[in-house]
Design a protein around this motif. Structure first.
Motif, PDB file in Angstrom:
ATOM      1  N   PRO A 160      32.870  49.575  29.552  1.00 50.32           N
ATOM      2  CA  PRO A 160      33.878  50.611  29.804  1.00 50.32           C
ATOM      3  C   PRO A 160      34.209  50.830  31.271  1.00 50.32           C
ATOM      4  O   PRO A 160      35.360  51.109  31.603  1.00 50.32           O
ATOM      5  CB  PRO A 160      33.238  51.868  29.176  1.00 50.32           C
ATOM      6  N   ASP A 161      33.207  50.725  32.163  1.00 50.42           N
ATOM      7  CA  ASP A 161      33.471  50.970  33.583  1.00 50.42           C
ATOM      8  C   ASP A 161      33.690  49.674  34.362  1.00 50.42           C
ATOM      9  O   ASP A 161      33.488  49.622  35.580  1.00 50.42           O
ATOM     10  CB  ASP A 161      32.339  51.779  34.217  1.00 50.42           C
ATOM     11  N   TYR A 162      34.126  48.653  33.661  1.00 50.01           N
ATOM     12  CA  TYR A 162      34.384  47.348  34.276  1.00 50.01           C
ATOM     13  C   TYR A 162      35.348  47.486  35.457  1.00 50.01           C
ATOM     14  O   TYR A 162      36.340  48.215  35.405  1.00 50.01           O
ATOM     15  CB  TYR A 162      34.989  46.410  33.230  1.00 50.01           C
ATOM     16  N   VAL A 163      35.069  46.757  36.534  1.00 46.79           N
ATOM     17  CA  VAL A 163      35.918  46.760  37.723  1.00 46.79           C
ATOM     18  C   VAL A 163      36.574  45.386  37.847  1.00 46.79           C
ATOM     19  O   VAL A 163      35.896  44.383  38.100  1.00 46.79           O
ATOM     20  CB  VAL A 163      35.113  47.092  38.991  1.00 46.79           C
ATOM     21  N   LEU A 164      37.861  45.362  37.658  1.00 49.12           N
ATOM     22  CA  LEU A 164      38.623  44.117  37.700  1.00 49.12           C
ATOM     23  C   LEU A 164      38.741  43.620  39.133  1.00 49.12           C
ATOM     24  O   LEU A 164      38.968  44.387  40.063  1.00 49.12           O
ATOM     25  CB  LEU A 164      40.014  44.353  37.108  1.00 49.12           C
ATOM     26  N   GLY A 165      38.614  42.310  39.297  1.00 50.47           N
ATOM     27  CA  GLY A 165      38.803  41.703  40.604  1.00 50.47           C
ATOM     28  C   GLY A 165      40.264  41.364  40.853  1.00 50.47           C
ATOM     29  O   GLY A 165      41.177  41.963  40.274  1.00 50.47           O
ATOM     30  N   VAL A 166      40.488  40.392  41.707  1.00 47.17           N
ATOM     31  CA  VAL A 166      41.853  39.964  42.000  1.00 47.17           C
ATOM     32  C   VAL A 166      42.436  39.316  40.750  1.00 47.17           C
ATOM     33  O   VAL A 166      41.857  38.400  40.178  1.00 47.17           O
ATOM     34  CB  VAL A 166      41.876  38.982  43.178  1.00 47.17           C
ATOM     35  N   SER A 167      43.583  39.807  40.314  1.00 53.74           N
ATOM     36  CA  SER A 167      44.224  39.344  39.092  1.00 53.74           C
ATOM     37  C   SER A 167      45.688  39.051  39.385  1.00 53.74           C
ATOM     38  O   SER A 167      46.201  39.416  40.449  1.00 53.74           O
ATOM     39  CB  SER A 167      44.131  40.423  38.009  1.00 53.74           C
ATOM     40  N   PRO A 168      46.395  38.398  38.458  1.00 50.21           N
ATOM     41  CA  PRO A 168      47.830  38.210  38.671  1.00 50.21           C
ATOM     42  C   PRO A 168      48.566  39.522  38.916  1.00 50.21           C
ATOM     43  O   PRO A 168      49.502  39.578  39.717  1.00 50.21           O
ATOM     44  CB  PRO A 168      48.280  37.533  37.372  1.00 50.21           C
ATOM     45  N   ALA A 169      48.125  40.601  38.240  1.00 50.58           N
ATOM     46  CA  ALA A 169      48.782  41.892  38.439  1.00 50.58           C
ATOM     47  C   ALA A 169      48.554  42.422  39.848  1.00 50.58           C
ATOM     48  O   ALA A 169      49.496  42.888  40.511  1.00 50.58           O
ATOM     49  CB  ALA A 169      48.278  42.899  37.403  1.00 50.58           C
ATOM     50  N   SER A 170      47.312  42.356  40.332  1.00 48.24           N
ATOM     51  CA  SER A 170      47.044  42.873  41.679  1.00 48.24           C
ATOM     52  C   SER A 170      47.734  42.028  42.741  1.00 48.24           C
ATOM     53  O   SER A 170      48.223  42.554  43.752  1.00 48.24           O
ATOM     54  CB  SER A 170      45.533  42.933  41.939  1.00 48.24           C
ATOM     55  N   THR A 171      47.814  40.718  42.508  1.00 48.89           N
ATOM     56  CA  THR A 171      48.532  39.849  43.444  1.00 48.89           C
ATOM     57  C   THR A 171      50.009  40.195  43.476  1.00 48.89           C
ATOM     58  O   THR A 171      50.626  40.269  44.548  1.00 48.89           O
ATOM     59  CB  THR A 171      48.332  38.378  43.057  1.00 48.89           C
ATOM     60  N   THR A 172      50.589  40.429  42.297  1.00 49.33           N
ATOM     61  CA  THR A 172      52.008  40.778  42.239  1.00 49.33           C
ATOM     62  C   THR A 172      52.274  42.102  42.938  1.00 49.33           C
ATOM     63  O   THR A 172      53.256  42.233  43.680  1.00 49.33           O
ATOM     64  CB  THR A 172      52.483  40.853  40.778  1.00 49.33           C
TER      65      THR A 172
END
Length: 492
Positions: A133-145
């Motif tokens: 549940p508290d997962y922290v997303l790294g660099v993703s296509p969304a964050s790059t965009t």
């Protein structure tokens, strides 16, 4: 999950000494290895490393490929004991395994390069596990965009709302005097603090939801890729904080947009990468109702998903593919969407600017076509483009527009003496095109910033043997649109 200041300083120095940097890593795993990691497959990178046991290959295997490595290979490389105590590594006998992802990050267009710390990439090599549940997303296509659409002009203050791993704050720190990062996820703030420290970035990190941590404050720029996923309500302990927030449908996005006016300085902007529900009412009208008084809005729908595609995408993201929970969760989402009347989902970019115009400028459009990233400069120029678009006719005729970053093509039948149309196509930004007849093409082609629009219209009218007033009536609306779409500029 904490490292002391001394440990962080040493870790940064160790990563640099080993060459655990973007270019060095790419050189070692090659284009195929990098492409494989983009598909969540480690095999191409593993093959590229072969039997190598040097320091750089060890860190690549440990953090990027999520492999166990012999603990003694880290001797004299990094302080493994400190990383184990901080919860970055786990020790199993004589081997260590990464518990977080420490990933080299590079952004050549603005220099926001270094490392990003986040949770391990899920689904590597098709090993699907439920997401914590508290997962922290790294660099993703969304964050790059989001980074690519963010305006990069210098500002005094910037807010990274929902900072996650802190990657947007790294970019903001390159052109903002002060950066505040907020998140409701305590684990995200912990990892964002490590990201900031490794990159020697000064980020004011605060806990809280939406605008609560910045009550009474205003910013020149606010950016966010908020937890916009429109999932059915769930118990707080089951909510995937990085992507959903138990707001009904797109109420979270609506709340961010409606509250922007109270948290922006004059001329400041909110930029969102997000989605919204499409109901019976036209989506443009619905979103227009969210925009605060005194604010301009530019909303670009980049993609439209049917409810089935949308649900399948996010159920897979949650690690439910191939599990017995897939179909029950699917049916729950379908029932939720039906109850709310959601027929499809729009995904795209929102810019809200506290422009203070007597008559705000609101633009809503669908643009699913290719663009030339980064497009942050397009958004940065939008306010001046709107000013030019709205000039009184007399001032517009006296102005000296200039065609910028445009290629010219001709369109016509084979063998014809003259083309039927001339195409002006942007080389940068949104890559729009104008299909112009002879008169408009002649006017646009002559606008080089030297002559006024009135002078160009007069000269073209003389060549075409038509009245200048008639030509002006025909082309001035087109020139206005070309200014708004940034084919033309009034800047010197």
């Amino acid at each position: 999950m904490q490292l002391s200041d001394t440990d962080l300083i040493r870790l940064r120095a160790d990563l640099i000494a080993v060459g655990y940097l973007v270019d060095d890593v790419l050189d070692r795993i090659g284009e195929l290895g990098q492409a494989g990691l983009g598909r969540n497959m480690t095999v191409p990178a593993d093959v590229a490393l072969g039997e190598a046991t040097d320091l750089l290959s060890t860190l690549i295997r440990l953090f990027l490929l999520q492999q166990s490595v012999p603990a003694d290979r880290l001797d004299g490389v990094v302080d493994a004991d400190a990383l184990v105590r901080a919860g970055f590594l786990s020790l199993d006998g004589d081997a260590v395994r990464a518990l977080v992802d420490v990933r080299p990050y590079g952004s050549p267009d603005d220099g926001a390069s270094g490392w990003v710390v986040a949770d391990l990439t899920p689904g590597l090599d098709q090993i699907i596990t439920p997401t914590r549940p508290d997962y922290v997303l790294g660099v993703s296509p969304a964050s790059t965009t989001l980074a690519q659409i963010t305006m990069r002009m210098p500002v005094d203050t910037a807010l990274d709302l929902g900072t996650g791993c802190g990657v947007q704050s790294l970019h903001l720190g390159r052109h903002a005097g002060r950066v505040v990062g907020t998140d409701v996820n305590a684990r995200a703030l912990e990892l964002a603090a490590v990201t900031a420290a490794l990159n020697e970035a000064d980020i004011d990190l605060r806990a809280g939801s939406l605008y609560e941590p910045v009550t009474g404050e205003r910013f020149d720029l606010i950016v966010s890729n908020p937890p916009f996923v429109m999932s059915p309500p769930s118990a707080d302990g089951d909510t995937l904080v990085y992507r959903e927030a138990n707001f009904e449908a797109d109420l979270l996005v609506e709340t961010l947009v409606r509250g922007a006016g109270e948290h922006l300085t004059h001329g400041g902007s909110l930029q969102l990468l997000t989605n919204w529900a499409v109901l019976d009412q036209p989506w443009e009208e619905r979103l227009a109702g969210w925009v605060p008084d005194g604010c301009d809005a530019w909303v670009i729908e980049r993609e439209r998903l049917d409810v089935f595609s949308y649900i399948e995408m996010w159920l897979t993201d949650a690690g439910l593919a191939g599990t017995e929970r897939w179909r029950p969760a699917y049916d729950e989402w379908l029932g939720y969407f039906e109850k709310l009347g959601i027929s499809s989902v729009g995904m795209g970019w929102i810019q809200i600017t506290r422009a203070g115009r007597d008559e705000p400028h609101r633009r809503f459009e669908s643009w699913p076509h290719a663009v030339a990233q980064p497009v942050g400069d397009v958004f940065a120029r939008n306010a001046s483009a709107v000013d030019a678009y709205r000039l009184p006719t007399g001032e517009l005729l006296a102005s000296r527009p200039r065609l910028v970053d445009v290629d010219q093509e001709t369109l016509g039948r084979p063998g014809a003496a003259d083309p039927e149309h001339v195409i002006f196509r942007q080389r940068v930004g949104l890559l729009r095109a104008i299909k112009a007849d002879t008169a408009l093409a002649a006017v646009l082609g002559a606008l080089d910033g030297d002559l006024t629009l009135a002078q160009v219209i007069g000269a073209v009218a003389q060549v075409l043997d038509i009245a200048a007033a008639d030509l002006g009536a025909a082309v001035i609306p087109e020139v206005r649109q070309a200014l708004l779409d940034q084919f033309l500029t009034l800047e010197e």
